[in-house]
Write an enzyme that holds these catalytic residues in place. Structure first.
Site, PDB file in Angstrom:
ATOM      1  N   GLY A   1      50.822  29.104  36.734  1.00 35.12           N
ATOM      2  CA  GLY A   1      49.642  28.432  36.964  1.00 35.12           C
ATOM      3  C   GLY A   1      48.376  29.508  36.965  1.00 35.12           C
TER       4      GLY A   1
ATOM      5  CG  LEU B   1      48.047  23.572  30.271  1.00 30.35           C
ATOM      6  CD1 LEU B   1      49.264  22.686  30.611  1.00 30.35           C
ATOM      7  CD2 LEU B   1      46.953  23.083  30.834  1.00 30.35           C
TER       8      LEU B   1
ATOM      9  CD  GLN C   1      46.125  35.045  41.124  1.00 36.05           C
ATOM     10  OE1 GLN C   1      45.238  35.661  40.655  1.00 36.05           O
ATOM     11  NE2 GLN C   1      47.018  34.486  40.347  1.00 36.05           N
TER      12      GLN C   1
ATOM     13  CB  SER D   1      43.960  33.023  33.552  1.00 36.60           C
ATOM     14  OG  SER D   1      43.313  33.571  34.528  1.00 36.60           O
TER      15      SER D   1
ATOM     16  NE  ARG E   1      36.673  26.355  45.523  1.00 32.49           N
ATOM     17  CZ  ARG E   1      37.443  27.213  45.637  1.00 32.49           C
ATOM     18  NH1 ARG E   1      36.803  28.693  45.972  1.00 32.49           N
ATOM     19  NH2 ARG E   1      38.398  27.561  45.205  1.00 32.49           N
TER      20      ARG E   1
ATOM     21  CG  HIS F   1      42.868  36.192  45.397  1.00 26.88           C
ATOM     22  ND1 HIS F   1      42.833  35.880  44.246  1.00 26.88           N
ATOM     23  CD2 HIS F   1      42.865  37.519  45.715  1.00 26.88           C
ATOM     24  CE1 HIS F   1      42.798  36.658  43.619  1.00 26.88           C
ATOM     25  NE2 HIS F   1      43.004  37.866  44.213  1.00 26.88           N
TER      26      HIS F   1
END
Ligand code: OAD
Length: 237
Positions: free
Chosen positions: A179, A206, A94, A181, A59, A112
């Site tokens: 963006g 979204l 985050q 959840s 990542r 985070h």
């Protein structure tokens, strides 16, 4: 300009999706390939540190292949515009990527952690690095080998700077979520805190998030399309 001068924006993986970074819970998201327990908990790291280091190495390496998108740039513009008008923007993210920074924003809280920060568990110091780490890597501070872990907040660990985040929400005029959840606390609970304090609240996502009903306003669509429009409204209105 609207009366909102002090704004807190909470961002999640969706703001970086159009830059090519995978989200976690959408179709094709990161948690389809790996379980949270395996790569995002202290227990997972203890059980298989090589796997966890290689997950975050990959990542981290990806960061050099992606660029900020219009949503990141718009938030940097908002930060500048609010400051010129005597207000401020705080970005609570985050996300562990560096796209807000590379988009030009400065006042960012990585609750985070960050892919580009490493944490030596031998000397307890943190340091910036874009290198890949293995169990053979020495800490550049204390030189102990094999104790450098990603500076990422895993499940079961305490997110960073929660006191500052809560104080900033207490003092803001508007809380905006982009963006995310709304599946992970404490971040998912900040909208309820903001609503309880009587703040304006806006969600840009979204699709409706899990906490969508807590927001006074929801705008559905891509962050790269909707965030620049909203920023123009705030600064131009
Ligand atoms: P999620 O993957 O849970 O949610 C991403 C959200 O972004 C979803 O609601 C999508 O609908 C939305 N989305 C996708 N593309 C978008 C776009 N182009 N524009 C706007 N919205 C878009 O990611 P997070 O909410 O950030 O924590 O996840 C929260 C935390 O869970 C992460 O920080 C990570 C993860 O486990 C840790 O690893 C500790």
């Amino acid at each position: 300009m609207t009366k909102s001068k002090n704004i807190v924006v909470l961002t999640g993986a969706g703001i970086s999706a159009e830059s090519g970074i995978r989200t976690f819970r959408d179709t094709g998201g990161l948690w389809e390939d790996h379980s949270i327990e395996e790569v995002a908990t202290p227990q997972g790291y203890a059980a298989n540190p090589e796997l966890v280091l290689s997950f975050y190495n990959a990542r981290r390496a990806q960061l050099s292949t992606v660029e900020p998108n219009p949503a990141h740039f718009a938030l940097a513009e908002l930060e500048k515009g609010l400051m010129e008008r005597g207000g401020y923007l705080t970005i609570v993210t985050q996300n562990v990527d560096d796209l807000h920074e590379r988009g030009g924003a400065q006042n960012i809280i990585h609750m985070h952690g960050e892919l580009l920060s490493q944490w030596c568990r031998a000397c307890d110091q943190k340091f910036k690095s874009d290198a890949a780490f293995t169990l053979m890597s020495p800490c550049p501070k204390c030189e102990v080998v094999g104790k450098v872990r990603p500076d990422i907040v895993w499940f079961g660990e305490m997110p960073y700077r929660m006191d500052t985040i809560e104080a900033t929400i207490l003092n803001c005029d508007q809380f905006v979520s982009i963006g995310t959840s709304g599946a992970v606390y404490p971040a998912a609970g900040y909208v309820q805190m903001a609503r309880g304090l009587g703040k304006q609240t806006l969600e840009i996502n979204l699709e409706r998030s899990e906490g969508s009903h807590f927001f006074l306003e929801t705008r559905l669509g891509k962050a790269g399309d909707l965030v620049p429009v909203w920023v123009d409204e705030v600064l131009g209105g």
